[in-house]
Motif scaffolding. Sequence first.
Motif: not given
Length: 381
Positions: A199, A189-190, A125, A146, A160, A186, A182-183
Amino acid sequence: MSRPTIAEIDLDAIAFNLSQIKALVGPGVRICPAVKADGYGHGAVQVSRTVLDEGAHMLGVATLEEAIELRNAAIDSPILILQRIFPDQANECVEYDVRTTVCDHEFAVALSQAACAAGKVAIVHIKVDTGMSRLGVSPDEAVEFAVAVSKLPGLKIEGVFTHFPSSGDADLTFSQDQIEVFRRVTAQIRDAGVIFPLRHMANSSAILNLPESYFDMVRPGIMLYGLHDTKHILRDVELRQAMTLKTKIVFLKEIGVGDSVGYGRTFIAKRRTLVATIPIGYADGYNRQLSNRAPVLVHGIRVPVIGRICMDQVMLDVTDVPDVHIGDEVVLYGRQGDGFISIEEIADLQGTIADEVITTVGKRVPRVYVRTGRPYLEEVG
């Protein structure tokens, strides 16, 4: 005969608290209870078995040693080490099939090498620092990091995550800003092609105050044990305190006006006083800050701690308790008859949080586990 000083752990209360958390977050959100610090002083093995039976998906620990303890107790569920550990521990992480936090290349490479050498896949993670400034890769570097981790052989990114420093504050602006960071990170990253299912962000206070932080999994800590570490709660929910600290009166003595009690003579009797001595002290985790301040329960009646708390003994004024005897039960926190002393009350008197109170109950205090109101197991540290 075992020691009369015990921490009684109500596993039904822990199961109830988990059911309350499940009801709050809904069926689409996984739960990773924090069982670090020996299950917040309640006993990691028994707490883990209880929450897994009640539907927890993963267990959160702080150290590799805590994870190994659970594996040695035949607990085979997913376990996540929530803090960064050292590269020379990578082989054991792989050996014991423990999920780890990665936030730097050095440990990620060491874990990759260990996994490949063992012919296994290590699940990780990635920790992103959105404002705690304690651990994690910065949001600006998270995508690149990542992607790099995803290319290391023998590693699989499962999650994550990040952490709140102030989700229990009255002003939640900073926490809400963290959620948006954070939203965004992430999602980026995707978008970069890194696939991961989980998440997670929400701790106990966030579970109560910030439902938008639930994402795919939550990590309840202190609330699992029936407690709060903040008075700022937007979504109040019934919780049941799981730990009761209790002992028995070992000695009774009447003193006169002007007589003193304890080290430093900090208590001077203003009346004829019946003093009860109990076999517990600061070496057991009953903090010296509670001297001349804390109440305890005898026959369901609140009586004061008098004098300084000693390493192994505490003195009480039981003058106003009818028919008191050596061997009578004393509850330092928890319920006795109609009386109740909360751990939060004790924490306030100490000038700390409930987490510290329960995690400092010493190993020489046996944990006695209760189910359906009856003791069924005792563990002596």
